[in-house]
Design a protein around this motif. Structure first.
Motif, short mmCIF file in Angstrom:
data_model
loop_
_atom_site.label_atom_id
_atom_site.label_comp_id
_atom_site.label_asym_id
_atom_site.label_seq_id
_atom_site.Cartn_x
_atom_site.Cartn_y
_atom_site.Cartn_z
N VAL A 17 109.35 58.87 109.01
CA VAL A 17 107.97 59.18 109.73
C VAL A 17 107.93 59.22 111.24
O VAL A 17 108.55 57.97 111.81
CB VAL A 17 106.75 58.23 109.01
CG1 VAL A 17 105.55 58.49 109.72
CG2 VAL A 17 106.77 58.66 107.59
N VAL A 19 105.35 59.03 114.23
CA VAL A 19 103.93 58.99 114.70
C VAL A 19 103.75 59.23 116.38
O VAL A 19 104.34 58.62 117.27
CB VAL A 19 103.22 57.46 114.80
CG1 VAL A 19 101.99 57.52 115.34
CG2 VAL A 19 103.53 56.85 113.22
N LEU A 33 97.76 54.28 113.61
CA LEU A 33 98.69 55.06 112.96
C LEU A 33 100.16 54.21 113.03
O LEU A 33 100.87 54.39 112.07
CB LEU A 33 98.81 56.40 113.45
CG LEU A 33 97.64 57.38 113.23
CD1 LEU A 33 97.77 58.91 113.94
CD2 LEU A 33 97.52 57.62 111.74
N ALA A 37 102.13 52.67 110.08
CA ALA A 37 103.31 53.11 109.67
C ALA A 37 104.67 52.22 109.61
O ALA A 37 105.34 52.16 108.74
CB ALA A 37 103.85 54.34 110.62
N GLU A 41 108.19 49.91 107.12
CA GLU A 41 109.28 50.11 107.66
C GLU A 41 110.50 49.67 106.79
O GLU A 41 111.89 50.13 106.96
CB GLU A 41 109.53 49.31 108.88
CG GLU A 41 110.48 49.60 109.78
CD GLU A 41 110.37 49.36 111.18
OE1 GLU A 41 111.03 49.89 112.16
OE2 GLU A 41 109.96 48.03 111.27
N VAL A 46 110.80 54.76 110.56
CA VAL A 46 109.58 54.80 111.41
C VAL A 46 110.01 55.13 112.87
O VAL A 46 110.40 54.02 113.52
CB VAL A 46 108.75 53.60 111.32
CG1 VAL A 46 107.31 54.16 112.04
CG2 VAL A 46 108.17 53.54 109.70
N LEU A 138 103.11 53.88 102.12
CA LEU A 138 102.65 54.90 103.22
C LEU A 138 101.26 54.61 103.67
O LEU A 138 100.50 54.80 103.12
CB LEU A 138 103.04 56.40 102.73
CG LEU A 138 103.04 57.35 103.88
CD1 LEU A 138 103.80 57.30 104.79
CD2 LEU A 138 102.89 58.74 103.11
N LEU A 140 98.96 55.74 106.88
CA LEU A 140 98.91 56.58 108.08
C LEU A 140 97.42 56.87 108.21
O LEU A 140 97.15 58.04 107.98
CB LEU A 140 99.72 57.87 108.16
CG LEU A 140 101.17 57.50 108.08
CD1 LEU A 140 102.03 58.71 107.68
CD2 LEU A 140 101.76 57.17 109.21
#
Length: 675
Positions: A17, A19, A33, A37, A41, A46, A138, A140
């Motif tokens: 992911v 951000v 966010l 996130a 980890e 991330v 997850l 976000l």
């Protein structure tokens, strides 16, 4: 089509992911966010991106997506609208599979979505509040989420967050939270569909303002209910001011209710009601019926509870004398077990009285649920020496529910005592107000199995205008009309009158609201009366086609309105209700998604307030309800099968003991506005 399996959604469990817009400022979206996130980890890689550099959550962010050591699978961005196209282009060039658009205010959401789809990716949002998945760590989104069993899908991000916070206050955790925002690409229906196989989701809460492909959403919700996951829907539209803030057309609440019935879901009115019901559904079984016994140690609270429970659609009826006598045994002389059951101080004298009464009721076969109201839950809190006894009674409640399958719901004057927490732990929903307790119980009792939604076909064959065209189209499906002949002048009317029986009705074929415009004359006793009426109408309305019909002279008939129309989201609908010239005043109608069969139409008729008039009111002969249901089904099939028709209305349809006659019909063709 390819036999290959559909790849997993990038919004469920991405391997990596990024951000974009990560921030060290706790007041900014980018901070939440980034923080969220990083909680996952240990499951995924991330990356934080911010072109200004600095430090975010102890990390040095990358300047751009292109600087990352690998293409991320999912990118979430919270950046000024002007730079969104650039961020999206960078992501697509890297092969990103999914994007979450927190940013709003874009010039063209759907052009952005088109570019994303063309690049082989999917876009959630824009203008959404993100997502959370407890199963895959997850996170976000703004805020904090406690893992649990409630799935939340919301078109409004703020409403979704309110639901999550109310759930947390009620001790309910969230399994998956998705804010769909503008739905420029990923739709609410797609997100809801992902919850069918979502392991930890047991109840689904949906907030929607518009429904897109409503029929497909109904099928998706049906899959959830068939999988044993109850669905609760919250929408708006009761007030003219409550329009969809997305600008998409909203369906009426009656149509949404029909869709919920088809899918086996229920609709609530507020976020608090939604969470109250979710608490119930997550803790205990739904009632098998609507018979409720109310138990309390205060006559006043029992009476209030009885009124509130009745308003919630439940039945508080007297208990059989034998059962009432068993309950009253051992209680003070002032006790009353008629229903509500008033312990009259018996609970204070011996807390175990509550357990005994609940055992009697749940094992009696006479009730479908028990609602306990008042002081229970507060005894041990206010008098510590009673704590263990009260907890023992709580255990008895849980055992009774487990043994009989009859739910017990508690309204307690304590909001959070040891007993209240113990009640919830053993599967007894507990509420701090009686209206919340009765409301949740009543709504839980209203769930019904889904009704299979038929496929909608649609011939593009053209249809004509006017009353004759509407009459002929509906009559082709078996709907009966009085004998009638088209006329245009004196000679054709006299010829028609010889073939028909008086009294006659004369109607202007080309006039929609005939009674309002003088386009209909009734009770014409002979041919010359009909001629004079025709000449008067031609003078007032102009030359054209008129229809001379026989009058329905049967006595004891009831007038019903039957209609069918197309909803922008849910497609064909069928409406039935009290008819005649006062139909709009009576407002006694019911709606279902169409087409319906005869059995479904009978169910609709039985919901009407005027149904007793059809079923032998005050000793009158019952009318031909089966023929009426067949007529409703026929009208619904006509609309579903003819794409050229937008709306059909038969009013009145006259129902007698010997059958049904439709005496007026109106249709609106697709693309036309109803006049």
């Amino acid at each position: 089509m390819s036999e290959e399996a559909t790849p997993p959604s990038p919004f469920s469990d991405p391997a990596s992911v990024a951000v974009v817009g990560a921030s060290a400022d706790p007041a900014k979206w980018g901070h939440w966010l980034a923080r969220g996130a990083l909680t996952g980890e240990d499951r995924r890689r991330v990356y934080l991106v911010n072109h200004r550099g600095g430090s975010v959550a102890g990390r040095i962010p990358y300047a751009t997506l292109a600087d990352l050591p690998e293409p991320p699978e999912l990118v979430v961005f919270s950046v000024p609208a002007r730079v969104v196209p650039e961020i999206v282009d960078q992501a697509l060039e890297l092969g990103v599979r999914g994007l979450v658009g927190i940013s709003g205010g874009l010039e063209d959401d759907y052009e952005l979505a088109r570019r994303v789809r063309a690049g082989g990716a999917r876009l959630l949002g824009p203008a959404c509040l993100g997502l959370f998945d407890a199963d895959t760590q997850l996170e976000l989104a703004w805020g904090r989420f406690e893992p649990g069993a409630l799935g939340i899908v919301s078109q409004s991000g703020q409403v979704g967050l309110e639901l999550a916070r109310l759930a947390a206050e009620a001790g309910i955790g969230v399994s998956r939270f998705v804010s769909v925002g503008r739905q420029a690409d990923v739709t609410l229906e797609e997100v809801v569909g992902e919850l069918v196989d979502h392991a930890s989701t047991r109840v689904v809460a949906i907030y929607a303002e518009s429904f897109g492909d409503g029929r497909e959403l109904v099928r998706t919700v049906t899959r959830l209910t068939e999988a044993g996951k109850p669905v609760v829907v919250l929408t708006v539209g009761e007030s003219p001011a409550a329009r969809s803030h997305t600008g998409a057309p909203a369906s009426s609440l009656e149509v949404v209710d029909a869709a919920c019935r088809a899918a086996g879901a229920v609709r609530v009115r507020t976020p608090a009601e939604m969470i109250d019901l979710a608490r119930y559904l997550l803790l205990t079984v739904r009632p098998r019926g609507n018979r409720v016994a109310i138990v309390g140690d205060s006559g006043g609270q029992g009476a209030v509870a009885a009124d509130v429970t009745a308003r919630s659609g439940l039945r508080v009826t007297p208990l059989p004398a034998v059962l009432a006598a068993r309950i009253e045994a051992g209680l003070p002389d002032a006790a009353n077990a008629i229903n509500p059951v008033d312990l009259a101080g018996g609970g204070e004298q011996d807390l175990r009285s509550y357990a005994r009464v609940v055992r009697e009721l749940t094992g009696s076969g006479e009730v479908d649920a028990v609602l306990l109201t008042g002081y229970f839950g507060s005894y041990g809190e206010d008098t510590p020496m009673l704590r263990e006894t009260e907890l023992g009674v709580v255990a008895e409640f849980g055992f009774a529910v487990h043994r009989t399958g009859i739910p017990v719901v508690v309204h307690s004057m304590s909001a959070d005592s040891d007993a209240v927490r113990a009640l919830r732990d053993c599967g007894v929903p507990t509420y701090h107000t009686v209206e919340a307790a009765a409301g949740a119980l009543g709504t839980a009792a209203s769930f019904a199995p889904p009704c299979p939604l038929p496929l909608v076909w649609g011939s593009a064959a053209p249809v004509g205008e006017g009353y004759l065209a509407a009459r002929d189209l509906v009559a082709s499906a078996g709907v009966r009309f009085p004998a009638g002949v088209a006329v245009t002048d004196r000679e054709s009317l006299l010829a028609a009158a010889e073939r028909l029986k008086p009294p006659y009705a004369l109607k202007a074929d080309f006039v929609a609201h005939k009674e309002d415009t003088g386009g209909v004359e009734l009770e014409l006793k002979d041919a010359m009366s009909a001629v004079w009426s025709l000449e008067d109408m031609i003078h007032r309305l102009g030359a054209g086609t008129y229809v001379l019909e026989e009058m329905d002279t049967r006595q004891g008939t009831v007038e019903i309105i039957i209609g069918a129309r197309r909803d922008p989201s849910f497609g064909p609908l069928v409406v039935v209700g009290a008819g005649g010239t006062d139909a709009e005043l009576q407002r006694d109608t019911t709606i279902e998604l169409g087409p319906v069969d005869t059995e479904r139409a009978l169910t609709m008729l039985r919901r009407l307030r005027c149904y007793p008039l059809l079923d032998g009111w005050r000793g009158r002969a019952p009318l031909d309800v089966k023929a009426l249901a067949e007529t409703v089904a026929a009208v619904s099939s006509v609309l579903a099968g003819c794409a050229a028709v937008a709306e059909i209305e038969l009013n009145p349809v006259r129902v007698g003991a010997d059958g049904v006659l439709a005496v007026d019909a109106q249709l609106t063709r697709a693309g036309e506005e109803r006049t």
